[in-house]
Design a protein around this motif. Sequence first.
Motif, PDB file in Angstrom:
ATOM      1  N   UNK A  96       0.940  -1.227   0.184  1.00  0.00           N
ATOM      2  CA  UNK A  96      -0.209   0.069  -0.048  1.00  0.00           C
ATOM      3  C   UNK A  96       1.001   1.360  -0.001  1.00  0.00           C
ATOM      4  N   UNK A  97       0.886   2.362  -1.140  1.00  0.00           N
ATOM      5  CA  UNK A  97       1.253   3.624  -0.648  1.00  0.00           C
ATOM      6  C   UNK A  97       0.891   4.270   0.145  1.00  0.00           C
ATOM      7  N   UNK A  98       2.332   4.574   1.136  1.00  0.00           N
ATOM      8  CA  UNK A  98       1.537   5.461   2.700  1.00  0.00           C
ATOM      9  C   UNK A  98       1.769   6.639   1.983  1.00  0.00           C
ATOM     10  N   UNK A  99       2.864   6.847   1.762  1.00  0.00           N
ATOM     11  CA  UNK A  99       2.551   8.570   1.264  1.00  0.00           C
ATOM     12  C   UNK A  99       3.464   9.025   0.217  1.00  0.00           C
ATOM     13  N   UNK A 100       3.233   9.994  -0.440  1.00  0.00           N
ATOM     14  CA  UNK A 100       4.742  11.343  -1.091  1.00  0.00           C
ATOM     15  C   UNK A 100       5.276  11.737   0.200  1.00  0.00           C
ATOM     16  N   UNK A 101       7.123  11.976   0.410  1.00  0.00           N
ATOM     17  CA  UNK A 101       8.165  12.429   0.318  1.00  0.00           C
ATOM     18  C   UNK A 101       8.518  12.850  -0.626  1.00  0.00           C
ATOM     19  N   UNK A 102       9.844  14.116   0.647  1.00  0.00           N
ATOM     20  CA  UNK A 102      10.874  14.417   0.310  1.00  0.00           C
ATOM     21  C   UNK A 102      11.700  14.426   1.770  1.00  0.00           C
ATOM     22  N   UNK A 103      12.993  14.543   1.218  1.00  0.00           N
ATOM     23  CA  UNK A 103      14.041  14.557   2.878  1.00  0.00           C
ATOM     24  C   UNK A 103      15.022  15.389   2.716  1.00  0.00           C
TER      25      UNK A 103
END
Length: 432
Positions: A96-103
Amino acid sequence: MHCISIFNLKTVMYKIVSLLILSTIALSCKSAKISKTITKTVSSNFYDNQFTGIMIIDPETADTVYQYQAEKYFIPASNTKIATLFSALTLLKDSVPAFYYQKKADTLVIQGIGNPTFLHPYFKDSTALRWAKNYKHVKIIESSFADDKFGPGWAWEDYDTYYSPERTAFPMYGNVASISNSSQLEVSPKYFKDSVFQKTKKISRAYNTNIFYYDTTKTRAVEIPIVFDSLTSQNLWKHILPGKISFSKSRFTEEPNIAYSIPSDSLYKRMMYESDNFLAEQMLIMASSNITDTLNTALVRNYMLDNYLTDLKQKPRWVDGSGLSRYNLFSPLSFVQILSKLYATIPRERLLNFFPVGGGSGTLKSWYGGNPEPYIYAKSGTVGNNYCLSGFLLTKSGKILIFSFMNNHYKTPTAENKTRMQQIFEYVRDTY
């Protein structure tokens, strides 16, 4: 020796062809017998004041075992979830795709992708929370969510019922407040502990405010939908991660990555077994992320109809993922065609595992028992005066049949419709 081999080969081929012919004739006779019996049943007075449609096929031979008004449109209720399952299996990955992210150094930037499992009472997925704890700052981008919180044609008075949570881009806690009273009052999320009051009226929540009502003289656990606006989301996040969270309407500066959580099959099975409307709606939201930057369930439904379901003989009117809306219209033939696509592409054991088992599990636990072996694997759909069932039937001869049995606009008890359906299913099981 060569001539003898050819002779023997011809003899074997003759026997094979003969057996195939005899088998075809036998199946044809069985279908004729089944057709006569079911037609007599649905011609009885019981069915005079309702609409009924039936389609049964043998996917191995592509033969129609029985059909009755199979090309007419019906309100499918939660049978709609079969189309949602097909969409998710087509567009989503194994997790399941949990969230979009950038660090960015000490900052984690995240954006919702529709994942319904985050802190959900059943799944308890904490992927986003675990990630966020490792950063000094967490910025949450408010998603571009194009849908209304309720689907078209949903009953407005269901706003406080467990089966009608709001749709959102970044769900939390299943978008419900879970309340119980075993030894003391327990509320999840704890943020709403002081917002629960003694129930004095029929409603469980104020119409457009997170004020909840619970009968503290009882111990039964309840789930009540949360009013999930941007302020509620901010308050819930800041409650679990105080001092870390900020919200922004800005966009990602570059293409974001996607974090994944639990295996997708566990989500699909729960959705189908419990007929969970919230999970179904959110699955379409997640699926829409594969075809557009904006989370929009209408786009994904149209995309599926235009690309993967173009061969349906009757194009459905498909307006939501759950089947809560009476605007949905599908035919029995359409469901059989969708189920046939699933049967052709998904290994049988995995596919049947998604469907409630007659007499054994989910919404079919009390009906269609096999005594002793299960023979019905199907999705039910129930909304006032309508009951439908579509799925797979295992015959005693070892065949698997695909069926859709839809009943609309009856005023008799639903149990009476189920009883007659069960009689038909058992007859087909024992005859074909």
